[in-house]
Design a protein around this motif. Structure first.
Motif, PDB file in Angstrom:
ATOM      1  N   PHE A 220     -19.022  67.793  95.282  1.00 51.42           N
ATOM      2  CA  PHE A 220     -19.464  66.319  94.880  1.00 51.42           C
ATOM      3  C   PHE A 220     -19.302  65.308  96.023  1.00 51.42           C
ATOM      4  O   PHE A 220     -19.756  64.516  96.158  1.00 51.42           O
ATOM      5  CB  PHE A 220     -18.506  66.111  93.771  1.00 51.42           C
ATOM      6  CG  PHE A 220     -18.767  64.643  93.205  1.00 51.42           C
ATOM      7  CD1 PHE A 220     -20.076  64.231  92.957  1.00 51.42           C
ATOM      8  CD2 PHE A 220     -18.035  63.450  93.451  1.00 51.42           C
ATOM      9  CE1 PHE A 220     -20.241  62.924  91.947  1.00 51.42           C
ATOM     10  CE2 PHE A 220     -18.187  62.416  92.966  1.00 51.42           C
ATOM     11  CZ  PHE A 220     -19.242  61.813  92.461  1.00 51.42           C
TER      12      PHE A 220
ATOM     13  N   ALA B 145     -16.018  72.455  92.997  1.00 50.18           N
ATOM     14  CA  ALA B 145     -16.759  71.226  92.386  1.00 50.18           C
ATOM     15  C   ALA B 145     -16.502  69.900  93.040  1.00 50.18           C
ATOM     16  O   ALA B 145     -17.310  69.194  93.388  1.00 50.18           O
ATOM     17  CB  ALA B 145     -16.615  71.135  90.827  1.00 50.18           C
ATOM     18  N   LEU B 146     -15.183  69.735  93.071  1.00 50.17           N
ATOM     19  CA  LEU B 146     -14.776  68.322  93.700  1.00 50.17           C
ATOM     20  C   LEU B 146     -15.196  68.254  95.281  1.00 50.17           C
ATOM     21  O   LEU B 146     -15.642  67.183  95.618  1.00 50.17           O
ATOM     22  CB  LEU B 146     -13.343  68.134  93.427  1.00 50.17           C
ATOM     23  CG  LEU B 146     -12.772  66.932  94.040  1.00 50.17           C
ATOM     24  CD1 LEU B 146     -13.391  65.634  93.140  1.00 50.17           C
ATOM     25  CD2 LEU B 146     -11.417  66.786  93.743  1.00 50.17           C
TER      26      LEU B 146
ATOM     27  N   SER C  96     -21.567  65.970  98.911  1.00 51.73           N
ATOM     28  CA  SER C  96     -23.165  65.656  98.618  1.00 51.73           C
ATOM     29  C   SER C  96     -23.113  64.176  98.444  1.00 51.73           C
ATOM     30  O   SER C  96     -24.326  63.463  98.865  1.00 51.73           O
ATOM     31  CB  SER C  96     -23.496  66.155  97.229  1.00 51.73           C
ATOM     32  OG  SER C  96     -22.570  65.781  96.102  1.00 51.73           O
ATOM     33  N   ALA C  97     -21.862  63.387  97.993  1.00 48.39           N
ATOM     34  CA  ALA C  97     -21.966  62.121  98.157  1.00 48.39           C
ATOM     35  C   ALA C  97     -21.869  61.458  99.516  1.00 48.39           C
ATOM     36  O   ALA C  97     -22.470  60.520  99.821  1.00 48.39           O
ATOM     37  CB  ALA C  97     -21.006  61.463  97.497  1.00 48.39           C
TER      38      ALA C  97
END
Length: 287
Positions: free
Chosen positions: A126, A122-123, A129-130
């Motif tokens: 994230f 998940a990290l 995507s950022a």
């Protein structure tokens, strides 16, 4: 004597839950934090089989092996610490026999490993995507190609003119050339029609003669094939190293959970962990 034993045995309650989430979450958070620190350190010192730099071409076998080993070692250390913490902080098992306690401690280490993997994915998603979400990315996406990050250096050489014309926008030509160069790594290779068209693009945008443009195209095709092959090998090695690190981390987390539980129950700890003796911090009394 029987009457004196029964009240003591009845006063010991068997844990109602097979899994306690507080030790699991604590171990997973510690494992994720430690893994993030070690990965950041590895990236800082240059341990990696890929890079975002367009001219990065260091793909030696030594770097591949060293990067894979570091990835496996950091996973073993991170998941080992997380599993140990999950097993060490799992309390309330005094009413169970030794084998059952060891199984439950190992299960807590495995659960901490699974949660840490999910948190890490998940990290990473994230952060990815950022990184990909940037302003004005939609306006230029139609005029660029997926080949730009990988083959930008080859495309630069491909459209390097003898005399740069004023106010010439090569974004569309570069994107089209990148898509054509990606076909060079296929089983059938680049078609003769695509090669001729690419030579025409080079000649029109650089002012080179037909023969010189074809030589530049042939050189770009050769270097593109080598770059794509290196990128594929790096991706395979990276995927294998990640899978091996995660699977090894599961085994180490289970073992570390059992070791943490045994230390919690009073087993002798190594001197480097700060132990002063066998101790009996956690005793089970059956009388």
């Amino acid at each position: 004597m029987v009457k004196s034993i029964e009240p003591a045995a009845a006063s010991i309650a068997v844990p109602s839950r097979y899994l306690s989430w507080t030790p699991v979450i604590l171990g997973a958070l510690i494992a994720t934090a430690l893994s993030s620190i070690l990965l950041a350190f590895g990236v800082t010192i240059g341990l990696g089989v890929s890079s975002t730099a367009p001219t990065w071409r260091d793909a030696s076998a030594a770097l591949w092996i060293l990067s894979g080993l570091y990835l496996i070692l950091q996973a073993a250390l991170s998941f080992g610490v997380g599993g140990y913490i999950a097993g060490r902080t799992n309390v309330g098992l005094a009413a169970l026999d030794t084998a059952e306690i060891e199984q439950r401690d190992g299960l807590h280490g495995l659960a901490a490993w699974a949660l840490a993997v999910v948190l890490g994915v998940a990290l990473a998603a994230f952060i990815g995507s950022a990184t990909l979400t940037r302003p004005n990315s939609n306006s230029s996406s139609a005029r660029t190609s997926a080949a730009e990050p990988l083959l930008s250096y080859e495309i630069d050489r491909l459209f390097r003119p003898l005399r740069r014309a004023a106010n010439v926008d090569l974004l569309q030509e570069r994107a089209e050339a990148g898509r054509i160069l990606l076909t060079s790594s296929s089983h059938s290779g680049m078609s003769s029609e695509d090669r001729s068209y690419l030579a025409q693009l080079v000649a029109a945008n650089t002012g080179l003669a037909g023969a010189e443009a074809e030589k530049r195209v042939d050189a770009a095709i050769a270097t593109s094939q080598a770059s794509i092959a290196k990128s594929r090998r790096s991706s395979v090695i990276l995927a294998f190293s990640v899978a091996a690190a995660i699977l090894l981390g599961a085994v180490i987390a289970v073992t570390a959970g059992s070791v943490g539980g045994s230390h919690r129950d009073g087993a002798a700890m190594p001197h480097w962990m700060g132990a002063r003796g066998s101790g009996a911090a956690y005793r089970r009394e059956v009388a």
